[in-house]
Write a protein that holds these residues in place. Structure first.
Motif, mmCIF file in Angstrom:
data_model
loop_
_atom_site.group_PDB
_atom_site.id
_atom_site.type_symbol
_atom_site.label_atom_id
_atom_site.label_comp_id
_atom_site.label_asym_id
_atom_site.label_seq_id
_atom_site.Cartn_x
_atom_site.Cartn_y
_atom_site.Cartn_z
ATOM 1 N N ASN A 1 1.768 -0.289 -8.900
ATOM 2 C CA ASN A 1 0.618 0.601 -8.959
ATOM 3 C C ASN A 1 -0.285 0.254 -10.142
ATOM 4 O O ASN A 1 -1.508 0.252 -10.038
ATOM 5 N N GLN A 2 0.320 -0.072 -11.282
ATOM 6 C CA GLN A 2 -0.466 -0.441 -12.450
ATOM 7 C C GLN A 2 -1.193 -1.761 -12.222
ATOM 8 O O GLN A 2 -2.348 -1.932 -12.608
ATOM 9 N N GLN A 3 -0.523 -2.701 -11.568
ATOM 10 C CA GLN A 3 -1.161 -3.982 -11.263
ATOM 11 C C GLN A 3 -2.369 -3.779 -10.351
ATOM 12 O O GLN A 3 -3.426 -4.390 -10.546
ATOM 13 N N ALA A 4 -2.204 -2.921 -9.355
ATOM 14 C CA ALA A 4 -3.320 -2.653 -8.448
ATOM 15 C C ALA A 4 -4.465 -1.992 -9.187
ATOM 16 O O ALA A 4 -5.637 -2.336 -8.996
ATOM 17 N N SER A 5 -4.133 -1.053 -10.082
ATOM 18 C CA SER A 5 -5.171 -0.371 -10.857
ATOM 19 C C SER A 5 -5.922 -1.353 -11.750
ATOM 20 O O SER A 5 -7.150 -1.312 -11.854
ATOM 21 N N ASP A 6 -5.161 -2.253 -12.391
ATOM 22 C CA ASP A 6 -5.793 -3.254 -13.246
ATOM 23 C C ASP A 6 -6.696 -4.181 -12.439
ATOM 24 O O ASP A 6 -7.781 -4.566 -12.898
ATOM 25 N N SER B 1 0.823 -1.213 0.000
ATOM 26 C CA SER B 1 0.000 0.000 0.000
ATOM 27 C C SER B 1 0.855 1.261 0.000
ATOM 28 O O SER B 1 0.533 2.247 -0.666
ATOM 29 N N GLU B 2 1.974 1.242 0.743
ATOM 30 C CA GLU B 2 2.857 2.408 0.781
ATOM 31 C C GLU B 2 3.465 2.682 -0.597
ATOM 32 O O GLU B 2 3.588 3.836 -1.027
ATOM 33 N N LEU B 3 3.835 1.612 -1.302
ATOM 34 C CA LEU B 3 4.424 1.771 -2.625
ATOM 35 C C LEU B 3 3.405 2.285 -3.632
ATOM 36 O O LEU B 3 3.730 3.115 -4.493
ATOM 37 N N VAL B 4 2.191 1.806 -3.530
ATOM 38 C CA VAL B 4 1.123 2.282 -4.421
ATOM 39 C C VAL B 4 0.874 3.773 -4.191
ATOM 40 O O VAL B 4 0.726 4.554 -5.139
ATOM 41 N N ILE C 1 3.994 8.560 3.222
ATOM 42 C CA ILE C 1 5.260 8.884 2.570
ATOM 43 C C ILE C 1 6.351 9.109 3.611
ATOM 44 O O ILE C 1 7.490 8.652 3.450
ATOM 45 N N SER C 2 6.011 9.793 4.681
ATOM 46 C CA SER C 2 6.994 10.029 5.752
ATOM 47 C C SER C 2 7.432 8.702 6.379
ATOM 48 O O SER C 2 8.619 8.501 6.667
ATOM 49 N N ALA C 3 6.476 7.793 6.577
ATOM 50 C CA ALA C 3 6.801 6.488 7.150
ATOM 51 C C ALA C 3 7.685 5.682 6.204
ATOM 52 O O ALA C 3 8.600 4.969 6.636
ATOM 53 N N LEU C 4 7.421 5.823 4.898
ATOM 54 C CA LEU C 4 8.222 5.114 3.901
ATOM 55 C C LEU C 4 9.662 5.622 3.927
ATOM 56 O O LEU C 4 10.622 4.837 3.887
ATOM 57 N N GLU C 5 9.834 6.936 4.009
ATOM 58 C CA GLU C 5 11.179 7.518 4.065
ATOM 59 C C GLU C 5 11.894 7.119 5.355
ATOM 60 O O GLU C 5 13.096 6.840 5.339
ATOM 61 N N ALA C 6 11.151 7.073 6.436
ATOM 62 C CA ALA C 6 11.759 6.675 7.711
ATOM 63 C C ALA C 6 12.189 5.211 7.671
ATOM 64 O O ALA C 6 13.262 4.853 8.179
ATOM 65 N N GLU C 7 11.353 4.364 7.068
ATOM 66 C CA GLU C 7 11.681 2.944 6.976
ATOM 67 C C GLU C 7 12.933 2.724 6.133
ATOM 68 O O GLU C 7 13.785 1.890 6.452
ATOM 69 N N LEU C 8 13.059 3.484 5.034
ATOM 70 C CA LEU C 8 14.213 3.345 4.137
ATOM 71 C C LEU C 8 15.405 4.179 4.590
ATOM 72 O O LEU C 8 16.503 4.063 4.030
ATOM 73 N N ASN C 9 15.157 5.058 5.555
ATOM 74 C CA ASN C 9 16.201 5.943 6.078
ATOM 75 C C ASN C 9 16.831 6.792 4.979
ATOM 76 O O ASN C 9 18.056 6.962 4.901
ATOM 77 N N THR C 10 15.969 7.299 4.097
ATOM 78 C CA THR C 10 16.445 8.160 3.010
ATOM 79 C C THR C 10 15.310 9.045 2.527
ATOM 80 O O THR C 10 14.130 8.705 2.673
ATOM 81 N N GLN C 11 15.673 10.198 1.946
ATOM 82 C CA GLN C 11 14.658 11.107 1.413
ATOM 83 C C GLN C 11 14.301 10.682 -0.006
ATOM 84 O O GLN C 11 15.159 10.406 -0.837
ATOM 85 N N LEU C 12 12.998 10.632 -0.278
ATOM 86 C CA LEU C 12 12.519 10.207 -1.586
ATOM 87 C C LEU C 12 12.033 11.373 -2.429
ATOM 88 O O LEU C 12 12.075 11.309 -3.664
#
Length: 301
Positions: free
Chosen positions: A73-78, A5-8, A37-48
């Motif tokens: 994202n495209q797979q989820a949309s499909d 979900s975070e990636l989508v 998005i903030s949680a995703l950056e924190a998990e990866l320890n980098t700014q996206l």
């Protein structure tokens, strides 16, 4: 841990070039998108993302991640599109006949969720313990717990339903010993009228080696809930489907006895009249019902 979900959501932010656009696209609030998005950056320890008041732009790490995320994202949309199209195509009315126990335990919830998924389908849910004639009574689908005889009906096995002999601790503590099947003759046995061989004949064991005993008691009923309540009132011993007393057994309000003897075990089936082409709506409903039974199989087995 990073989830799909975070990636989508991240891919949606990139493609819409704003948090507002991503929120509209995903159906989430701006706050939720921002936190994801903030949680995703924190998990990866980098700014996206580089954020300014006017626009968003990707960092090198963000560009790398987007190359992977956009495919997801495209797979989820499909997938969403396919489900929505399927939901629109599936329509009509289904009349169901189901046992009271299963109807109250899980089928009401299953049918409610199914109707939300397929809004163009309407379902009439009949809770009844009699075996109706599906063709004559206009029933499209029935749930039956029985040893099915050969017929023109199509039967889809769902699971096995075991029975238990049980009583309240207070009743057992104030009554004669109950260590063997023969001891049942000394007890107030509350009988379930739906048994094929008669409510007063309690059977144990397999088809090849079985034992039956005639019992008697102060009451009988065609409703397992009624018998359960009577047992909870310390009235006597009951022999009923395990699913109807599972929670009381777990809580200790009822105690299983004679567990060393093989109890009755009946198959639970979804049955429907034979047709050359099984309606898609019936197939989908059976799939939903079978999944629900499997999720609660510990109630039955």
């Amino acid at each position: 841990m990073i989830g799909a979900s975070e990636l989508v959501i991240f891919a949606a932010v990139v493609e819409e070039k704003s948090f507002n656009g991503a929120a509209r696209k995903t159906g989430l609030s701006n706050t939720v998108v921002s936190k994801k998005i903030s949680a995703l950056e924190a998990e990866l320890n980098t700014q996206l993302l580089y954020r300014t008041t006017r626009k968003l732009s990707l960092t090198d790490a963000g560009r790398t991640l987007y190359q992977h995320a956009k495919g997801l994202n495209q797979q989820a949309s499909d997938a969403f599109t396919a489900v929505n199209e399927l939901s629109r195509d599936i329509s009509g009315h289904i009349t169901m006949s189901v046992p009271t126990i299963s109807g109250e335990l899980l089928l009401a919830k299953v049918i409610s969720e199914f109707c939300r998924t397929y809004p163009n389908i309407t379902i009439e849910l009949r809770l009844e313990n009699k075996l109706v004639d599906l063709v004559e009574d206009g029933v499209d689908l029935a749930i039956r717990t029985a040893e099915l005889k050969d017929s023109s009906l199509i039967a889809v096995p769902l699971l096995q339903s075991n029975w238990v002999v049980c009583a309240s601790p207070a009743y057992l503590g104030s009554s004669a010993p109950l260590d063997s099947i023969d001891d049942l003759k000394q007890h107030n046995c509350l009988c379930y009228d739906l048994q094929t061989n008669g409510s007063n004949e309690w059977r144990f064991g397999s088809k090849t080696k079985s034992r039956a005993i005639r019992v008697s008691g102060s009451m009988s009923s065609n409703n397992a809930l009624t018998l359960k309540k009577a047992a909870l009132y310390d009235t006597g011993v009951i022999y009923v489907p395990k699913c109807s007393v599972y929670e009381e057994l777990q809580a200790g309000a009822l105690v299983e006895v004679l567990s060393e003897h093989q109890p009755r075990s009946l198959g639970v089936f979804a049955v429907y009249p034979y047709t050359r082409m099984k309606p898609k709506k019936i197939e989908l409903l059976i799939q939903s019902i079978k999944a629900a039974y499997q999720d609660l199989r510990h109630y039955f087995e």
